[in-house]
Each structure stands twice: as structure tokens, then as C-alpha cells.
Scaffold this motif. Structure first.
Motif, PDB file in Angstrom:
ATOM      1  N   TRP A 234      -1.686   8.209   8.001  1.00  0.00           N
ATOM      2  CA  TRP A 234      -1.736   7.261   6.887  1.00  0.00           C
ATOM      3  C   TRP A 234      -0.739   7.615   5.793  1.00  0.00           C
ATOM      4  CZ3 TRP A 234      -3.766   3.128   8.509  1.00  0.00           C
ATOM      5  CH2 TRP A 234      -4.816   3.160   9.420  1.00  0.00           C
ATOM      6  N   ASN A 235      -0.520   8.900   5.572  1.00  0.00           N
ATOM      7  CA  ASN A 235       0.426   9.318   4.535  1.00  0.00           C
ATOM      8  C   ASN A 235       1.839   8.839   4.874  1.00  0.00           C
ATOM      9  OD1 ASN A 235       1.426  10.599   2.274  1.00  0.00           O
ATOM     10  ND2 ASN A 235       1.631  12.571   3.299  1.00  0.00           N
ATOM     11  N   MET A 236       2.250   9.044   6.116  1.00  0.00           N
ATOM     12  CA  MET A 236       3.587   8.598   6.520  1.00  0.00           C
ATOM     13  C   MET A 236       3.688   7.077   6.524  1.00  0.00           C
ATOM     14  SD  MET A 236       4.729  11.285   9.464  1.00  0.00           S
ATOM     15  CE  MET A 236       3.310  11.029  10.502  1.00  0.00           C
ATOM     16  N   MET A 237       2.623   6.390   6.909  1.00  0.00           N
ATOM     17  CA  MET A 237       2.633   4.931   6.904  1.00  0.00           C
ATOM     18  C   MET A 237       2.756   4.397   5.484  1.00  0.00           C
ATOM     19  SD  MET A 237      -0.133   4.022   9.869  1.00  0.00           S
ATOM     20  CE  MET A 237      -0.381   2.427   9.173  1.00  0.00           C
ATOM     21  N   PHE A 238       2.087   5.021   4.535  1.00  0.00           N
ATOM     22  CA  PHE A 238       2.176   4.591   3.144  1.00  0.00           C
ATOM     23  C   PHE A 238       3.602   4.742   2.626  1.00  0.00           C
ATOM     24  CE2 PHE A 238       2.191   5.814  -1.359  1.00  0.00           C
ATOM     25  CZ  PHE A 238       1.728   4.625  -1.911  1.00  0.00           C
ATOM     26  N   HIS A 239       4.220   5.889   2.886  1.00  0.00           N
ATOM     27  CA  HIS A 239       5.584   6.111   2.416  1.00  0.00           C
ATOM     28  C   HIS A 239       6.576   5.174   3.114  1.00  0.00           C
ATOM     29  CE1 HIS A 239       3.807   9.866   0.882  1.00  0.00           C
ATOM     30  NE2 HIS A 239       4.643   9.627  -0.111  1.00  0.00           N
ATOM     31  N   ALA A 240       6.376   4.884   4.383  1.00  0.00           N
ATOM     32  CA  ALA A 240       7.235   3.929   5.082  1.00  0.00           C
ATOM     33  C   ALA A 240       7.078   2.537   4.482  1.00  0.00           C
ATOM     34  CB  ALA A 240       6.898   3.907   6.570  1.00  0.00           C
ATOM     35  N   PHE A 241       5.850   2.163   4.132  1.00  0.00           N
ATOM     36  CA  PHE A 241       5.619   0.869   3.492  1.00  0.00           C
ATOM     37  C   PHE A 241       6.317   0.800   2.141  1.00  0.00           C
ATOM     38  CE2 PHE A 241       3.159  -1.812   0.592  1.00  0.00           C
ATOM     39  CZ  PHE A 241       3.280  -3.026   1.252  1.00  0.00           C
ATOM     40  N   VAL A 242       6.263   1.870   1.361  1.00  0.00           N
ATOM     41  CA  VAL A 242       6.925   1.888   0.051  1.00  0.00           C
ATOM     42  C   VAL A 242       8.438   1.745   0.219  1.00  0.00           C
ATOM     43  CG1 VAL A 242       7.436   3.353  -1.954  1.00  0.00           C
ATOM     44  CG2 VAL A 242       5.097   3.147  -1.115  1.00  0.00           C
ATOM     45  N   ILE A 243       9.012   2.469   1.158  1.00  0.00           N
ATOM     46  CA  ILE A 243      10.462   2.370   1.390  1.00  0.00           C
ATOM     47  C   ILE A 243      10.834   0.965   1.858  1.00  0.00           C
ATOM     48  CG2 ILE A 243      12.341   3.171   2.869  1.00  0.00           C
ATOM     49  CD1 ILE A 243      11.060   5.966   2.695  1.00  0.00           C
ATOM     50  N   ALA A 244      10.043   0.387   2.758  1.00  0.00           N
ATOM     51  CA  ALA A 244      10.316  -0.973   3.227  1.00  0.00           C
ATOM     52  C   ALA A 244      10.203  -1.973   2.079  1.00  0.00           C
ATOM     53  CB  ALA A 244       9.359  -1.340   4.359  1.00  0.00           C
ATOM     54  N   ALA A 245       9.215  -1.798   1.201  1.00  0.00           N
ATOM     55  CA  ALA A 245       9.058  -2.700   0.057  1.00  0.00           C
ATOM     56  C   ALA A 245      10.247  -2.593  -0.890  1.00  0.00           C
ATOM     57  CB  ALA A 245       7.753  -2.385  -0.682  1.00  0.00           C
ATOM     58  N   ILE A 246      10.755  -1.388  -1.093  1.00  0.00           N
ATOM     59  CA  ILE A 246      11.930  -1.205  -1.956  1.00  0.00           C
ATOM     60  C   ILE A 246      13.148  -1.883  -1.350  1.00  0.00           C
ATOM     61  CG2 ILE A 246      13.556   0.530  -2.827  1.00  0.00           C
ATOM     62  CD1 ILE A 246      11.106   2.375  -3.209  1.00  0.00           C
TER      63      ILE A 246
END
Length: 126
Positions: free
Chosen positions: A72-84
Motif C-alpha cells: 500500500w505504501n508503494m501504491m500510494f506514492h505511485a498514485f501521488v506521482i501519477a497525479a502530479i
């Protein structure tokens, strides 16, 4: 401890077929539908979220080892990068940035095209 191995990856075939179908629907929505632009954007975004879910569950096996071991931690950070990346792309495309920054030297355009053609001819053989 013998694991049951499927010889035919039916989940991958179903995921691939669903991904192709969603991509075709999104392309049709953008190119051939008579919907207003806002509804086209909403439809494409919804199809993108559905396709991301299909990718996570069908190809990346997010539930394979159980919910406690999901990254979940890596998925959250991937989501943040994709959103940016998406927000930056939308920002750049929305405000119509061009290469002409309003410089005062571009008032006389008569010689600009000729000098560009001469420069292009000089570098043609390289």
C-alpha cells in the motif's frame, strides 16, 4: 505443499480483453461521439480508473498474497506521482503555452524564413 498451477492464464486473457475493450471505447468516445467535451473528459477519466483497477487486479496480482501483504505504501506514492504528472500535463495543455514568448524582435518576419531555410540547407548533409 503442492500448488495448483494453471497451464492457461485465463485471468490474463480476460484482463487483456477488458483493457482492449476499454481502450476502444475511450477512443470512440473521443473521436466519434457527439457528447459535449466535458462529458468526453469525464468518460475517459472514468474508463482510465476502471482500466487501472483491471491492471492492478488482473496483471499485478494485488490480492495474490492477501490484503495484509499488499504494498500500500508503494501504491500510494505511485498514485501521488501519477497525479502530479497528470496535473502538470493538464496545466500545460490547458493554458496553451507556445514557443513565442512575445519578444519584440519578431515584428519583421520577412527575413526569418529565409535565414531558417539557409540554416537548414547548411545542415542537410549531416
Amino acid at each position: 505443499m503442492e500448488k495448483k498451477q494453471d497451464k492457461y492464464p485465463i485471468n490474463h486473457i480476460i484482463g487483456f480483453a477488458l483493457s482492449i475493450t476499454l481502450t476502444i471505447i475511450a477512443a470512440w468516445t473521443a473521436l466519434s461521439s457527439d457528447l459535449p467535451v466535458m462529458w468526453i473528459i469525464i468518460a475517459i477519466m472514468a474508463l482510465a480508473v476502471i482500466q487501472a483497477g483491471i491492471q492492478l487486479f488482473m496483471f499485478m496480482h494485488i490480492t495474490e498474497r492477501g490484503a495484509t501483504h499488499a504494498p500500500w505504501n508503494m501504491m500510494f506514492h505511485a498514485f501521488v506521482i501519477a497525479a502530479i504528472v497528470v496535473a502538470g500535463s493538464l496545466f500545460t495543455m490547458s493554458f496553451g503555452f507556445t514557443h513565442d514568448h512575445g519578444g519584440g524582435d519578431h515584428e519583421d518576419n520577412s527575413g526569418g524564413a529565409e535565414s531558417h531555410e539557409e540554416s537548414h540547407d547548411d545542415h542537410e548533409g549531416h
